[in-house]
Design a protein around this motif. Sequence first.
Motif, short mmCIF file in Angstrom:
data_model
loop_
_atom_site.label_atom_id
_atom_site.label_comp_id
_atom_site.label_asym_id
_atom_site.label_seq_id
_atom_site.Cartn_x
_atom_site.Cartn_y
_atom_site.Cartn_z
N THR A 2 14.77 14.09 6.97
CA THR A 2 13.96 13.54 5.90
C THR A 2 13.69 12.08 6.21
N PHE A 3 12.49 11.71 5.87
CA PHE A 3 12.10 10.33 6.12
C PHE A 3 12.19 9.59 4.80
N ILE A 4 13.02 8.59 4.80
CA ILE A 4 13.22 7.80 3.60
C ILE A 4 12.54 6.45 3.83
N LEU A 5 11.68 6.07 2.90
CA LEU A 5 10.94 4.82 3.01
C LEU A 5 11.79 3.73 2.39
N GLU A 6 12.37 2.94 3.24
CA GLU A 6 13.19 1.83 2.76
C GLU A 6 12.30 0.60 2.60
N PRO A 7 12.74 -0.38 1.86
CA PRO A 7 11.92 -1.57 1.62
C PRO A 7 11.53 -2.31 2.91
N ILE A 8 12.40 -2.32 3.91
CA ILE A 8 12.07 -3.00 5.16
C ILE A 8 10.93 -2.28 5.87
N HIS A 9 10.94 -0.95 5.80
CA HIS A 9 9.86 -0.19 6.40
C HIS A 9 8.55 -0.43 5.66
N LEU A 10 8.64 -0.54 4.37
CA LEU A 10 7.45 -0.81 3.56
C LEU A 10 6.85 -2.17 3.91
N ILE A 11 7.72 -3.15 4.11
CA ILE A 11 7.25 -4.50 4.48
C ILE A 11 6.57 -4.45 5.85
N TRP A 12 7.17 -3.70 6.78
CA TRP A 12 6.58 -3.55 8.12
C TRP A 12 5.22 -2.85 8.04
N LEU A 13 5.13 -1.82 7.24
CA LEU A 13 3.85 -1.11 7.11
C LEU A 13 2.78 -1.98 6.49
N ILE A 14 3.16 -2.75 5.48
CA ILE A 14 2.20 -3.66 4.85
C ILE A 14 1.77 -4.72 5.86
N GLY A 15 2.70 -5.24 6.64
CA GLY A 15 2.37 -6.25 7.65
C GLY A 15 1.43 -5.71 8.71
N ILE A 16 1.71 -4.49 9.18
CA ILE A 16 0.84 -3.87 10.18
C ILE A 16 -0.54 -3.61 9.58
N GLY A 17 -0.57 -3.14 8.35
CA GLY A 17 -1.86 -2.88 7.68
C GLY A 17 -2.65 -4.17 7.50
N LEU A 18 -2.00 -5.24 7.09
CA LEU A 18 -2.69 -6.53 6.93
C LEU A 18 -3.17 -7.06 8.28
N GLY A 19 -2.35 -6.87 9.30
CA GLY A 19 -2.75 -7.30 10.65
C GLY A 19 -3.99 -6.56 11.13
N MET A 20 -4.00 -5.25 10.91
CA MET A 20 -5.16 -4.45 11.31
C MET A 20 -6.41 -4.85 10.50
N LEU A 21 -6.20 -5.06 9.21
CA LEU A 21 -7.30 -5.48 8.36
C LEU A 21 -7.85 -6.84 8.79
#
Length: 107
Positions: A2-21
């Motif tokens: 199971t993949f659990i979305l931890e806050p650190i992963h969420l921060i990384w995903l938001i950072g990658i998304g903002l970088g791509m944007l």
Amino acid sequence: MTFILEPIHLIWLIGIGLGMLTGLTGIARWLLGQFQSRIDDRFSILAADSQAWRVVERDLMKLRAELPELYVRREDYIRGQTVLEAKLDSLSARLELLQLQGRRREP
């Protein structure tokens, strides 16, 4: 697993998304700048061509203004030539008449 979305992963995903944007925004701005510069180049070429055509048009108008002073129409030339030839013919006839009268007096 199971993949659990931890806050650190969420921060990384938001950072990658903002970088791509941000990257996509930069690419879009660069493309728009290129498009704008090409449009500006085309307009400057059109402006130069327009100026060249204005010069040609002005020269043509000047020629149209001068042409009646320099040009003789065919009909006018023929009329003038006919008058000249008629005068020469009458002069020739008078000379022949004078020659005939002179021959009659010589005996």
